[in-house]
Write a protein that holds these residues in place. Structure first.
Motif, PDB file in Angstrom:
ATOM      1  N   THR A  19       0.827  -1.210   0.000  1.00  0.00           N
ATOM      2  CA  THR A  19       0.000   0.000   0.000  1.00  0.00           C
ATOM      3  C   THR A  19       0.858   1.256   0.000  1.00  0.00           C
ATOM      4  OG1 THR A  19      -1.768  -1.151   1.191  1.00  0.00           O
ATOM      5  CG2 THR A  19      -1.790   1.263   1.236  1.00  0.00           C
ATOM      6  N   VAL A  20       1.872   1.274   0.854  1.00  0.00           N
ATOM      7  CA  VAL A  20       2.744   2.443   0.944  1.00  0.00           C
ATOM      8  C   VAL A  20       3.528   2.627  -0.357  1.00  0.00           C
ATOM      9  CG1 VAL A  20       4.709   3.467   2.130  1.00  0.00           C
ATOM     10  CG2 VAL A  20       2.917   2.327   3.439  1.00  0.00           C
ATOM     11  N   GLY A  21       4.061   1.544  -0.902  1.00  0.00           N
ATOM     12  CA  GLY A  21       4.819   1.630  -2.147  1.00  0.00           C
ATOM     13  C   GLY A  21       3.964   2.094  -3.305  1.00  0.00           C
ATOM     14  N   PHE A  22       2.754   1.573  -3.392  1.00  0.00           N
ATOM     15  CA  PHE A  22       1.846   1.974  -4.470  1.00  0.00           C
ATOM     16  C   PHE A  22       1.427   3.435  -4.304  1.00  0.00           C
ATOM     17  CE2 PHE A  22      -2.340   2.314  -6.489  1.00  0.00           C
ATOM     18  CZ  PHE A  22      -2.036   1.822  -7.760  1.00  0.00           C
ATOM     19  N   ALA A  23       1.168   3.841  -3.056  1.00  0.00           N
ATOM     20  CA  ALA A  23       0.778   5.231  -2.806  1.00  0.00           C
ATOM     21  C   ALA A  23       1.908   6.187  -3.177  1.00  0.00           C
ATOM     22  CB  ALA A  23       0.396   5.415  -1.339  1.00  0.00           C
ATOM     23  N   ALA A  24       3.148   5.815  -2.845  1.00  0.00           N
ATOM     24  CA  ALA A  24       4.292   6.684  -3.139  1.00  0.00           C
ATOM     25  C   ALA A  24       4.443   6.919  -4.633  1.00  0.00           C
ATOM     26  CB  ALA A  24       5.573   6.086  -2.559  1.00  0.00           C
ATOM     27  N   VAL A  25       4.411   5.857  -5.397  1.00  0.00           N
ATOM     28  CA  VAL A  25       4.601   6.016  -6.844  1.00  0.00           C
ATOM     29  C   VAL A  25       3.374   6.647  -7.488  1.00  0.00           C
ATOM     30  CG1 VAL A  25       3.739   3.739  -7.571  1.00  0.00           C
ATOM     31  CG2 VAL A  25       5.543   4.880  -8.891  1.00  0.00           C
ATOM     32  N   SER A  26       2.195   6.443  -6.924  1.00  0.00           N
ATOM     33  CA  SER A  26       0.984   7.081  -7.454  1.00  0.00           C
ATOM     34  C   SER A  26       1.069   8.596  -7.287  1.00  0.00           C
ATOM     35  CB  SER A  26      -0.257   6.543  -6.745  1.00  0.00           C
ATOM     36  OG  SER A  26      -0.435   5.172  -6.995  1.00  0.00           O
ATOM     37  N   LEU A  27       1.562   9.051  -6.138  1.00  0.00           N
ATOM     38  CA  LEU A  27       1.739  10.490  -5.922  1.00  0.00           C
ATOM     39  C   LEU A  27       2.756  11.062  -6.898  1.00  0.00           C
ATOM     40  CD1 LEU A  27       1.817  10.648  -2.012  1.00  0.00           C
ATOM     41  CD2 LEU A  27       0.048  11.593  -3.503  1.00  0.00           C
ATOM     42  N   ALA A  28       3.866  10.342  -7.077  1.00  0.00           N
ATOM     43  CA  ALA A  28       4.900  10.809  -8.004  1.00  0.00           C
ATOM     44  C   ALA A  28       4.371  10.890  -9.421  1.00  0.00           C
ATOM     45  CB  ALA A  28       6.117   9.884  -7.936  1.00  0.00           C
ATOM     46  N   PHE A  49      16.719  23.371 -11.595  1.00  0.00           N
ATOM     47  CA  PHE A  49      15.843  23.631 -10.441  1.00  0.00           C
ATOM     48  C   PHE A  49      14.717  24.584 -10.841  1.00  0.00           C
ATOM     49  CE2 PHE A  49      14.624  26.188  -6.755  1.00  0.00           C
ATOM     50  CZ  PHE A  49      14.391  25.220  -5.794  1.00  0.00           C
ATOM     51  N   ILE A  50      15.059  25.614 -11.601  1.00  0.00           N
ATOM     52  CA  ILE A  50      14.063  26.598 -12.043  1.00  0.00           C
ATOM     53  C   ILE A  50      13.120  25.996 -13.065  1.00  0.00           C
ATOM     54  CG2 ILE A  50      13.761  28.779 -13.288  1.00  0.00           C
ATOM     55  CD1 ILE A  50      16.474  29.646 -12.083  1.00  0.00           C
ATOM     56  N   ASP A  51      13.683  25.382 -14.105  1.00  0.00           N
ATOM     57  CA  ASP A  51      12.883  24.943 -15.247  1.00  0.00           C
ATOM     58  C   ASP A  51      12.044  23.702 -14.964  1.00  0.00           C
ATOM     59  OD1 ASP A  51      14.048  27.004 -16.585  1.00  0.00           O
ATOM     60  OD2 ASP A  51      15.396  25.774 -17.794  1.00  0.00           O
ATOM     61  N   ASP A  52      12.622  22.747 -14.237  1.00  0.00           N
ATOM     62  CA  ASP A  52      11.964  21.451 -14.087  1.00  0.00           C
ATOM     63  C   ASP A  52      11.283  21.256 -12.744  1.00  0.00           C
ATOM     64  OD1 ASP A  52      13.388  21.169 -16.463  1.00  0.00           O
ATOM     65  OD2 ASP A  52      13.770  19.052 -16.137  1.00  0.00           O
ATOM     66  N   TRP A  53      11.532  22.165 -11.782  1.00  0.00           N
ATOM     67  CA  TRP A  53      10.854  22.025 -10.493  1.00  0.00           C
ATOM     68  C   TRP A  53      10.052  23.268 -10.122  1.00  0.00           C
ATOM     69  CZ3 TRP A  53      10.841  24.301  -5.602  1.00  0.00           C
ATOM     70  CH2 TRP A  53      10.128  23.577  -4.627  1.00  0.00           C
ATOM     71  N   ALA A  64       9.914  13.225  -7.226  1.00  0.00           N
ATOM     72  CA  ALA A  64       9.635  11.953  -7.890  1.00  0.00           C
ATOM     73  C   ALA A  64      10.667  10.885  -7.562  1.00  0.00           C
ATOM     74  CB  ALA A  64       9.552  12.170  -9.401  1.00  0.00           C
ATOM     75  N   LEU A  65      11.952  11.230  -7.597  1.00  0.00           N
ATOM     76  CA  LEU A  65      12.989  10.218  -7.400  1.00  0.00           C
ATOM     77  C   LEU A  65      12.909   9.562  -6.025  1.00  0.00           C
ATOM     78  CD1 LEU A  65      15.467   8.812  -8.610  1.00  0.00           C
ATOM     79  CD2 LEU A  65      16.883  10.637  -7.651  1.00  0.00           C
ATOM     80  N   PRO A  66      12.799  10.320  -4.924  1.00  0.00           N
ATOM     81  CA  PRO A  66      12.664   9.659  -3.619  1.00  0.00           C
ATOM     82  C   PRO A  66      11.403   8.806  -3.516  1.00  0.00           C
ATOM     83  CG  PRO A  66      13.320  11.939  -3.342  1.00  0.00           C
ATOM     84  CD  PRO A  66      12.955  11.768  -4.786  1.00  0.00           C
ATOM     85  N   LEU A  67      10.303   9.282  -4.090  1.00  0.00           N
ATOM     86  CA  LEU A  67       9.066   8.502  -4.033  1.00  0.00           C
ATOM     87  C   LEU A  67       9.196   7.216  -4.832  1.00  0.00           C
ATOM     88  CD1 LEU A  67       6.433  11.366  -4.337  1.00  0.00           C
ATOM     89  CD2 LEU A  67       6.970  10.015  -2.304  1.00  0.00           C
ATOM     90  N   ILE A  68       9.864   7.295  -5.997  1.00  0.00           N
ATOM     91  CA  ILE A  68      10.101   6.085  -6.784  1.00  0.00           C
ATOM     92  C   ILE A  68      10.994   5.116  -6.012  1.00  0.00           C
ATOM     93  CG2 ILE A  68      11.329   5.222  -8.818  1.00  0.00           C
ATOM     94  CD1 ILE A  68      10.232   7.597 -10.370  1.00  0.00           C
ATOM     95  N   GLU A 115      17.073  15.762  -8.982  1.00  0.00           N
ATOM     96  CA  GLU A 115      15.992  15.311  -8.099  1.00  0.00           C
ATOM     97  C   GLU A 115      16.513  15.070  -6.684  1.00  0.00           C
ATOM     98  OE1 GLU A 115      12.683  14.321  -8.417  1.00  0.00           O
ATOM     99  OE2 GLU A 115      12.373  15.020 -10.456  1.00  0.00           O
ATOM    100  N   ALA A 116      17.694  14.461  -6.586  1.00  0.00           N
ATOM    101  CA  ALA A 116      18.265  14.194  -5.268  1.00  0.00           C
ATOM    102  C   ALA A 116      18.608  15.499  -4.548  1.00  0.00           C
ATOM    103  CB  ALA A 116      19.510  13.319  -5.419  1.00  0.00           C
ATOM    104  N   LEU A 117      19.151  16.466  -5.275  1.00  0.00           N
ATOM    105  CA  LEU A 117      19.482  17.754  -4.672  1.00  0.00           C
ATOM    106  C   LEU A 117      18.228  18.510  -4.240  1.00  0.00           C
ATOM    107  CD1 LEU A 117      22.365  18.957  -7.009  1.00  0.00           C
ATOM    108  CD2 LEU A 117      22.548  18.483  -4.563  1.00  0.00           C
ATOM    109  N   THR A 118      17.164  18.416  -5.032  1.00  0.00           N
ATOM    110  CA  THR A 118      15.915  19.087  -4.668  1.00  0.00           C
ATOM    111  C   THR A 118      15.353  18.511  -3.369  1.00  0.00           C
ATOM    112  OG1 THR A 118      15.428  19.497  -7.002  1.00  0.00           O
ATOM    113  CG2 THR A 118      13.605  19.719  -5.453  1.00  0.00           C
ATOM    114  N   ALA A 119      15.425  17.179  -3.238  1.00  0.00           N
ATOM    115  CA  ALA A 119      14.966  16.549  -1.998  1.00  0.00           C
ATOM    116  C   ALA A 119      15.801  17.024  -0.810  1.00  0.00           C
ATOM    117  CB  ALA A 119      15.044  15.032  -2.126  1.00  0.00           C
TER     118      ALA A 119
END
Length: 386
Positions: free
Chosen positions: A10-19, A185-189, A294-298, A348-352
């Motif tokens: 459930t947690v894994g599916f929820a994480a990737v669904s949010l991402a 960071f500006i363009d993609d986040w 997205a990367l941490p959630l994946i 993605e890692a730096l944004t997290a």
């Protein structure tokens, strides 16, 4: 009895669904752009404009950026360059630009007076003594624009119900990996998150990349002094203008902002300040920004539920959506769609990491000075350590 494997699933599916859900929403928002206003067209007899350019330091592309504000297809405009230190290398650049355009109305104000903890706002207060026109455009020093810029960003002010106009911006990366990551960071986040918020009816976005305002509106809110102690002075100006019952318009014009980071320390310093600023403005919304990572959630979904076909399918769709968003932003900036695609996982890692710092850190560094950002968004100067 609770089954541990079902909880993990459930947690894994929820994480990737949010991402996946957020990535698709971000892609849609970027493709649609800001909500369309009735077409704002500048009149051939548009009122004269004063452009305020507060300067601090001489970035590599500063002269090119300043020259772009001189090369405007606009009937009458004044440019005021403001500097708070006579030894600032930006002064020499401003003088070169002024000398290169002898037919232009260009003023240089050097004034050391400090009116609040936000030095940029203090600079603007000092510059207003030289401003001659009733329409004002202020823009950060690292902004590059086209010849139609002034006409486009001031056109919304023809509507008496509009009190302030602003615009989106894109990253223009300097040399090196850390500059490219800063532009990502500006363009993609950041810009996709702004567009989602805008599409959902939030009209709070105001960017220092461009603010166009009438002098009477600025006077009605108490001038720049009203935001002299705020870290997000642009956002605070928007709040004040909306408090008058006037609208904030987001133009369908995108400027470029020069991004240069000499190394990871400068990148982290800059993004920590941005993240902490966002946290001070919208603490609850900031906590929910984990859905943008997205990367941490994946990674969470892979650790907990990597064998499930639906999870793998959602991961694939998330990766495709993020790559497509990156491609759209590149194409609109005139770059190849796959430009800097390999930098996305590290970005993605730096944004997290920056998001986590924004939760915990209150002290930030800005233009070589240390500050404390309070919960209300006010800026406190921190004395250097002995």
């Amino acid at each position: 009895m609770i089954n541990a494997s079902e909880v993990f699933h459930t947690v894994g599916f929820a994480a990737v669904s949010l991402a996946c859900g957020y990535s698709l929403l971000a892609l849609l928002a970027v493709c649609l752009g800001p909500k369309k206003r009735p077409r704002d067209i500048a009149s051939p007899n548009a009122p004269p404009v004063t452009v305020l350019k507060p300067l601090c330091g001489a970035e590599a592309e500063l002269e090119r950026c300043l020259r772009s504000f001189c090369d405007q297809d606009y009937s009458e405009f004044q440019i005021v360059f403001g500097i708070q230190d006579g030894d600032d290398p930006a002064l020499a650049v401003a003088r070169r630009v002024r000398d290169a355009y002898p037919g232009h109305d260009i003023e240089i104000v050097v004034d050391t007076r400090q009116w609040g903890t936000n030095r940029k706002v203090s600079n603007l207060i000092n510059m207003m003594t030289a401003a001659r026109h009733d329409r004002l455009v202020l823009a950060d020093s690292d902004i590059l624009v086209g010849r139609d810029y002034l006409a486009r960003v001031t056109a919304p002010l023809a509507d008496p119900g509009v009190g302030l106009a602003t615009c989106l911006y894109r990253g223009w990366a300097g040399p090196g990996l850390w500059s490219r990551l800063g532009a990502l960071f500006i363009d993609d986040w950041f810009m996709p998150s702004v567009l989602i918020s805008h599409r959902l009816g939030n009209d709070e976005f105001v960017s220092g990349a461009t603010i166009a305002v009438r002098r009477e509106t600025l006077d009605a809110i108490g001038g720049f002094g009203a935001v002299a102690d705020r870290v997000a002075d642009d956002h605070a100006l928007g709040e004040c203008v909306r408090g008058l019952g006037l609208q904030v318009a987001v133009c369908d014009y995108v400027v470029s902002t020069w991004v240069y980071n000499s190394g990871p320390a400068t990148l982290v310093d800059q993004e920590t300040r941005w993240m902490r600023t966002i946290h001070s403005l919208q603490p609850l919304s900031y906590d929910l920004l984990f859905v943008t990572l997205a990367l941490p959630l994946i990674a969470i979904s892979l650790v907990l539920d990597w064998r499930q076909a639906p999870v793998l399918a959602l991961i694939g769709l998330t990766v495709i959506a993020r790559a497509a968003l990156h491609g759209v932003q590149n194409v609109r900036a005139g770059r190849r769609s796959w430009h800097n695609l390999a930098g996305l996982p590290l970005r993605e890692a730096l944004t997290a990491y920056s998001w986590l710092l924004g939760l915990a850190v209150r002290r930030v560094r800005w233009r070589g000075r240390r500050y404390w950002i309070a919960d209300d968004g006010s800026l406190k100067h921190v004395a250097p350590r002995d």
